[in-house]
Motif scaffolding. Structure first.
Motif: not given
Length: 261
Positions: A69-72, A77-80, A82-86, A92-96
């Protein structure tokens, strides 16, 4: 299933279940998990319900199979930092997904992680023979289109440091000569995209294009791996879709291509 002497049986079962879900190529059903883990169906069912409630697993397209799931991604993101990956993934989801539907190929979103690229999202092709892309997979930057693209937009000192660590061959086509790689990176930046021609896996090609933040920094890549026997017209079509998807994603997150400054 081996459990540590002083461990928690429930946590052990949950950990093995998550590994099984992560290893499944197109999702895994409750029944398959029961068979694979040799755990009572009721136990697997309860664990899945709890993990689903916390966003650690999710049903594939609302069906009967499960995937991570998306929680991973949020935890990663908390470990690395930087950019807000969520936010990046949701943009990106609808575009890709739309691009994958148009050309019947799977799209990959990857981000730089030190000397590696990590896949954080994949939009699967609806085709019957789509290539599987594993979220969470990592690869060295000189191996493949996405990584070379990230190196092409890195500072010179970063590229030098990377090359000084040695360039291991993944296939006979992998670039292992630092000077040849550096020349290729200049061409990649000039073109605005990178290509993998059997450098990461024999028989596979790929095109990758950059995604930039509002400071013009490369924060991710959009790429498509495909079977190498594609016709020239087909390859051009894939490259065009990759470039358009990356440009659209950059615009969606209010990014700026440094060459347009």
């Amino acid at each position: 299933m081996n459990e540590p002497k002083h461990g928690s049986p429930v946590v052990e079962k949950t950990a093995h279940l998550l590994e099984a879900v992560a290893d499944a190529k197109t999702g895994i059903s409750l029944g398959a998990l029961v068979d694979q883990l040799r755990v009572p169906r009721s136990t697997v069912y309860r664990i899945l319900n709890s993990l689903t409630a916390h966003g650690l697993v999710a049903r594939v397209n609302g069906g009967a199979s499960y995937e991570l799931g998306p929680k991973f991604v949020e935890l990663a993101r908390r470990i690395s930092p930087g950019a807000d990956r969520v936010t990046l993934i949701e943009a990106a989801r609808p575009i890709l997904a739309a691009a994958a539907e148009r050309i019947m190929e799977s799209f990959k979103l990857a981000v730089p992680e030190g000397h590696e690229m990590m896949t954080i999202f994949a939009a699967s092709s609806p085709g019957d023979y789509a290539l599987f892309i594993k979220v969470g997979a990592r690869s060295r930057k000189h191996v493949g289109a996405a990584g070379k693209l990230a190196l092409a937009y890195s500072d010179y000192s970063e590229t030098e440091a990377y090359c000084s660590g040695g360039l291991e061959a993944k296939t006979p086509y992998t670039m292992t000569d630092p000077e040849a790689l550096k020349e290729a990176l200049v061409e990649i930046r000039r073109n605005g995209y990178a290509e993998d021609n059997q450098e990461s896996n024999l028989g596979l090609r790929a095109f990758a294009a950059p995604v930039f933040d509002d400071q013009g920094r490369l924060i991710a890549t959009v790429s498509v791996p495909f079977i190498g026997e594609a016709t020239p017209d087909r390859a051009r079509s894939i490259r065009r879709e990759v470039l358009e998807a990356a440009a659209t994603l950059t615009k969606t997150i209010n990014g700026l291509n440094p060459l347009s400054k």
